[in-house]
Design a protein around this motif. Structure first.
Motif, PDB file in Angstrom:
ATOM      1  N   ILE A  90     -33.420   3.120-112.631  1.00 13.28           N
ATOM      2  CA  ILE A  90     -32.941   3.075-111.570  1.00 13.28           C
ATOM      3  C   ILE A  90     -33.891   2.461-110.991  1.00 13.28           C
ATOM      4  N   ALA A  91     -34.366   1.883-110.903  1.00 21.97           N
ATOM      5  CA  ALA A  91     -35.368   1.426-109.243  1.00 21.97           C
ATOM      6  C   ALA A  91     -35.218   0.068-109.940  1.00 21.97           C
ATOM      7  N   ALA A  92     -36.442  -0.099-110.816  1.00 24.05           N
ATOM      8  CA  ALA A  92     -35.365  -1.496-111.629  1.00 24.05           C
ATOM      9  C   ALA A  92     -33.819  -2.498-111.267  1.00 24.05           C
ATOM     10  N   GLY A  93     -33.207  -1.450-111.285  1.00 24.00           N
ATOM     11  CA  GLY A  93     -31.794  -1.909-111.158  1.00 24.00           C
ATOM     12  C   GLY A  93     -31.587  -2.592-110.014  1.00 24.00           C
ATOM     13  N   LEU A 129     -30.284  -5.753-107.900  1.00 23.29           N
ATOM     14  CA  LEU A 129     -28.983  -5.115-107.146  1.00 23.29           C
ATOM     15  C   LEU A 129     -28.341  -5.876-105.842  1.00 23.29           C
ATOM     16  N   MET A 130     -30.037  -4.898-104.759  1.00 20.67           N
ATOM     17  CA  MET A 130     -29.955  -5.426-103.958  1.00 20.67           C
ATOM     18  C   MET A 130     -30.437  -6.474-103.231  1.00 20.67           C
ATOM     19  N   PHE A 131     -30.895  -7.730-104.191  1.00 15.30           N
ATOM     20  CA  PHE A 131     -31.170  -8.894-104.579  1.00 15.30           C
ATOM     21  C   PHE A 131     -29.786  -9.391-104.021  1.00 15.30           C
ATOM     22  N   ALA A 162     -33.256  -5.101 -95.675  1.00 14.55           N
ATOM     23  CA  ALA A 162     -33.161  -3.773 -96.930  1.00 14.55           C
ATOM     24  C   ALA A 162     -33.140  -4.329 -98.251  1.00 14.55           C
ATOM     25  N   LEU A 163     -33.623  -5.529 -98.488  1.00 15.27           N
ATOM     26  CA  LEU A 163     -34.325  -6.693 -99.534  1.00 15.27           C
ATOM     27  C   LEU A 163     -35.700  -5.761 -99.574  1.00 15.27           C
ATOM     28  N   PHE A 164     -36.198  -5.740 -98.232  1.00 15.71           N
ATOM     29  CA  PHE A 164     -37.827  -5.606 -98.143  1.00 15.71           C
ATOM     30  C   PHE A 164     -37.921  -4.917 -98.165  1.00 15.71           C
ATOM     31  N   ALA A 165     -36.783  -3.116 -97.487  1.00 13.99           N
ATOM     32  CA  ALA A 165     -37.906  -2.052 -97.836  1.00 13.99           C
ATOM     33  C   ALA A 165     -37.269  -1.373 -99.280  1.00 13.99           C
ATOM     34  N   GLN A 166     -35.925  -2.705 -99.836  1.00 10.29           N
ATOM     35  CA  GLN A 166     -35.338  -1.914-101.202  1.00 10.29           C
ATOM     36  C   GLN A 166     -36.902  -2.296-102.469  1.00 10.29           C
TER      37      GLN A 166
END
Length: 213
Positions: free
Chosen positions: A35-38, A42-44, A77-81
């Motif tokens: 889930i985290a990897a996907g 996705l956030m990228f 958002a990407l940094f946070a993810q």
């Protein structure tokens, strides 16, 4: 264009580095890890979308100024993810899938809300600037016509009229049509009477413009 190229290069290198670390670090490949990897990948994609959305009009004031807040949401958002994803993958052996899913939903929900708000703000500003441009376009045409007539005739009173029009409030009034018609009359028959009438119209318009504010 250079900003575009450099940004995509940084984006690609960062994505490759993150994928490499996810693959090489011996995390437990549990449901929470997937889930985290996907969601990280996705956030990228979301970050790339915000960049394209923010700078869809290159080399314009809108892109350089109004687009930055949208892109800031994307890379924040990407940094946070990346941080949230790394934490979840680090404790994947103990983290239930539902907890990982809830954490990711919160990250994406907050990002979506911020992105929507920034995009809406930009659309309002862009629309307002467009409206102002449209509202003053008619008076700018009158101004250009007055300058052209004054230059063609080299009449001192017409130059005075052109100066009056030049420094007048460009906000539209109900008298603008009369002034435009008078300029056309002056272009063919610049009598003293017509010039005086045009100057009086400008005085009336000046008073009207102040009263309508």
């Amino acid at each position: 264009m250079k900003l575009n190229k450099h940004a995509w290069v940084v984006w690609g290198i960062t994505l490759a580095g993150v994928i490499a670390m996810m693959a090489l670090i011996p995390f437990v490949r549990s449901a929470a890890w997937w889930i985290a990897a996907g969601c990280t990948v996705l956030m990228f994609g979301l970050c790339a979308f915000t960049f394209s959305r923010a700078f869809r009009k290159e080399d314009t004031l809108e892109s350089k100024v109004l687009g930055w807040p949208i892109f800031q949401v994307g890379y924040t958002a990407l940094f946070a993810q990346i941080i949230v994803g790394a934490i979840i993958m680090g404790i994947a052996a103990f983290c239930p899938a539902w907890a990982a899913a809830i954490a990711e939903i919160i990250v994406f929900a907050v990002s979506g809300i911020c992105l929507t708000a920034k995009n809406a703000a930009r659309e309002v500003i862009a629309h307002s600037e467009s409206s102002v441009t449209d509202n003053t376009a008619a008076w700018k045409a009158i101004r250009s016509r007055a300058v052209a007539i004054a230059a063609a005739t080299n009449h001192p009173e017409l130059r005075k009229l052109a100066e009056e029009i030049r420094y007048a409030d460009p906000t539209p009034t109900s008298m603008d049509g009369q002034i435009a018609e008078m300029l056309e009359t002056l272009s063919s028959y610049a009598s003293a009477e017509n010039i005086s009438k045009a100057l009086r119209l400008m005085e009336q318009r000046k008073t009207m413009a102040k009263g309508e504010k």
